[in-house]
Write a protein that holds these residues in place. Sequence first.
Motif, short mmCIF file in Angstrom:
data_model
loop_
_atom_site.label_atom_id
_atom_site.label_comp_id
_atom_site.label_asym_id
_atom_site.label_seq_id
_atom_site.Cartn_x
_atom_site.Cartn_y
_atom_site.Cartn_z
N ILE A 1 40.62 35.78 20.99
CA ILE A 1 39.26 35.95 21.67
C ILE A 1 39.24 36.35 23.06
O ILE A 1 40.40 36.16 23.80
CB ILE A 1 38.27 34.82 21.66
CG1 ILE A 1 38.95 33.61 22.50
CG2 ILE A 1 38.14 34.21 20.35
CD1 ILE A 1 37.96 32.45 22.86
N GLU A 2 38.38 37.10 23.45
CA GLU A 2 38.28 37.45 25.12
C GLU A 2 38.21 36.11 25.78
O GLU A 2 37.46 35.38 25.60
CB GLU A 2 37.08 38.43 25.21
CG GLU A 2 36.98 38.80 26.76
CD GLU A 2 35.67 39.82 27.01
OE1 GLU A 2 35.60 40.26 28.23
OE2 GLU A 2 35.08 40.02 26.08
N LYS A 3 38.91 36.04 26.69
CA LYS A 3 38.79 34.95 27.78
C LYS A 3 38.88 35.72 29.18
O LYS A 3 39.48 36.25 29.76
CB LYS A 3 40.51 34.34 27.88
CG LYS A 3 40.54 33.77 26.41
CD LYS A 3 42.03 32.96 26.44
CE LYS A 3 42.41 32.47 25.10
NZ LYS A 3 42.34 33.27 24.01
N ARG A 4 37.44 35.46 29.48
CA ARG A 4 36.97 35.83 30.97
C ARG A 4 37.06 34.83 31.91
O ARG A 4 37.59 33.72 31.69
CB ARG A 4 35.42 36.05 30.68
CG ARG A 4 34.90 37.11 29.76
CD ARG A 4 33.34 37.66 29.97
NE ARG A 4 33.11 38.65 29.00
CZ ARG A 4 31.97 39.09 28.89
NH1 ARG A 4 31.19 38.80 30.02
NH2 ARG A 4 31.61 39.97 28.08
N ILE A 5 37.46 35.29 33.27
CA ILE A 5 37.45 34.71 34.38
C ILE A 5 36.26 34.65 35.24
O ILE A 5 35.56 35.57 35.41
CB ILE A 5 38.71 34.99 35.12
CG1 ILE A 5 39.84 35.04 34.43
CG2 ILE A 5 38.96 34.52 36.49
CD1 ILE A 5 41.11 35.78 35.13
N GLU A 6 36.10 33.23 35.61
CA GLU A 6 34.69 33.16 36.79
C GLU A 6 34.79 33.67 37.67
O GLU A 6 33.82 34.35 38.11
CB GLU A 6 34.40 31.55 36.70
CG GLU A 6 33.28 30.97 35.91
CD GLU A 6 33.05 29.53 35.90
OE1 GLU A 6 31.99 29.08 36.38
OE2 GLU A 6 33.79 28.84 35.44
N LYS A 7 35.78 33.42 38.55
CA LYS A 7 35.94 34.11 39.77
C LYS A 7 37.43 34.13 40.09
O LYS A 7 38.32 33.52 39.70
CB LYS A 7 35.38 32.97 40.87
CG LYS A 7 34.09 32.40 40.98
CD LYS A 7 33.89 31.50 42.01
CE LYS A 7 32.27 31.15 41.99
NZ LYS A 7 32.00 30.15 42.99
N ARG A 8 37.64 35.37 40.79
CA ARG A 8 38.99 35.94 41.08
C ARG A 8 39.15 35.82 42.70
O ARG A 8 38.29 36.16 43.40
CB ARG A 8 39.43 37.30 40.78
CG ARG A 8 39.34 37.55 39.27
CD ARG A 8 39.59 39.06 38.88
NE ARG A 8 39.49 39.31 37.39
CZ ARG A 8 40.55 39.02 36.78
NH1 ARG A 8 41.91 38.93 37.12
NH2 ARG A 8 40.41 39.56 35.47
N THR A 9 40.37 35.07 43.07
CA THR A 9 40.75 34.87 44.52
C THR A 9 41.96 35.44 44.66
O THR A 9 42.79 35.17 44.08
CB THR A 9 40.75 33.36 44.68
OG1 THR A 9 39.51 32.76 44.51
CG2 THR A 9 40.98 33.17 46.14
N VAL A 10 41.98 36.35 45.63
CA VAL A 10 42.89 37.11 46.05
C VAL A 10 43.79 36.58 47.35
O VAL A 10 43.01 36.64 48.23
CB VAL A 10 42.70 38.84 46.08
CG1 VAL A 10 43.92 39.44 46.44
CG2 VAL A 10 42.02 39.22 44.64
N ARG A 11 44.92 36.38 47.13
CA ARG A 11 45.40 35.45 48.21
C ARG A 11 46.22 36.80 49.04
O ARG A 11 47.16 37.32 48.48
CB ARG A 11 46.50 34.46 47.91
CG ARG A 11 46.92 33.59 49.20
CD ARG A 11 47.94 32.51 48.61
NE ARG A 11 49.04 32.95 47.72
CZ ARG A 11 49.96 32.07 47.14
NH1 ARG A 11 49.73 30.66 47.69
NH2 ARG A 11 50.85 32.34 46.45
N GLN A 12 46.00 36.69 50.44
CA GLN A 12 46.59 37.80 51.25
C GLN A 12 48.25 37.17 51.17
O GLN A 12 48.70 36.11 51.49
CB GLN A 12 46.13 37.84 52.63
CG GLN A 12 44.60 38.54 52.54
CD GLN A 12 44.54 39.74 51.89
OE1 GLN A 12 45.43 40.78 52.27
NE2 GLN A 12 43.48 40.02 51.21
N PRO A 13 49.17 38.37 51.20
CA PRO A 13 50.48 37.71 51.51
C PRO A 13 50.91 37.35 52.89
O PRO A 13 50.13 37.95 53.71
CB PRO A 13 51.17 39.49 51.17
CG PRO A 13 50.27 40.43 51.49
CD PRO A 13 48.99 39.74 51.12
N ALA A 14 51.85 36.55 52.85
CA ALA A 14 52.05 35.81 54.34
C ALA A 14 52.85 37.29 55.07
O ALA A 14 53.56 37.94 54.40
CB ALA A 14 52.90 34.87 54.12
#
Length: 263
Positions: A243-256
């Motif tokens: 089944i399709e597995k959706r994601i509620e929220k995506r958080t992008v972490r900035q590289p150090a």
Amino acid sequence: MAMDKTVASAAQAVADIPDGASLAVGGFGLSGNPIQLIEAVLAQGTKDLEITSNNCGVDGWGLGVLLSAGRIAKVHASYVGENKEFARQYLSGELELELMPQGTLAEKLRAGGSGVAAFYTRTGTGTQVAEGGLPQRYDAAGNVVQASEPKEVRTFSPGGEAGEYVLEEAIVADYALIHAAIGDTHGNLVFHEAARQFSPVAAMAGKVCIAQVEKLVEPGRINPDAVHLPGVYVHRVVEVGQIEKRIEKRTVRQPAPAAGSEA
């Protein structure tokens, strides 16, 4: 109960769910939503549903598809913050809501599936959960027309420490709809990681439990120690594939920053 519990399609699995039925539905956010079963209920036109679930999906996915179609009359939940249509219907008087602590909801479902009529918990004591007054229904003008009633509170001393405990009644639903990764034809189920959350207790609470599984196997193919929910709780199984597995929220972490560079 028949040993082979498989049905041919999601539509066939939910065909006897009538208007006004109560449903316990697995899922936490977008994890473990039985979306094929939900969409089958939508397609057959069932309405005036009473839903018990941790949340009511999001706009356009999960239980949100039933909500946006106006098929849900009442919701028992612990979190409703990700669905704008839910907020609109609730605040405009179209939808009744019983809101409760998350652990209390899980235990109400587990108790319902275990033959326990009610239980006492410290969770909610000293708040409107116990004292009453939580808005359950508004009118179109935004006035509260129905609020929660006070609940019985008693003092107990487990371990010698006295405290107040509020009485919570179990939840038993007409049907349960759940999603599992693997199931066998006897109804034994295995959930994948986070999809395990509310699914087992929702299944237990349903008088008729309907499970959609991504992979259906023959009895004996699942190691007994790996079974998360035994087939005694499951009445119908339908294989739906990946089944399709959706994601509620995506958080992008900035590289150090690289060593020696300026921040």
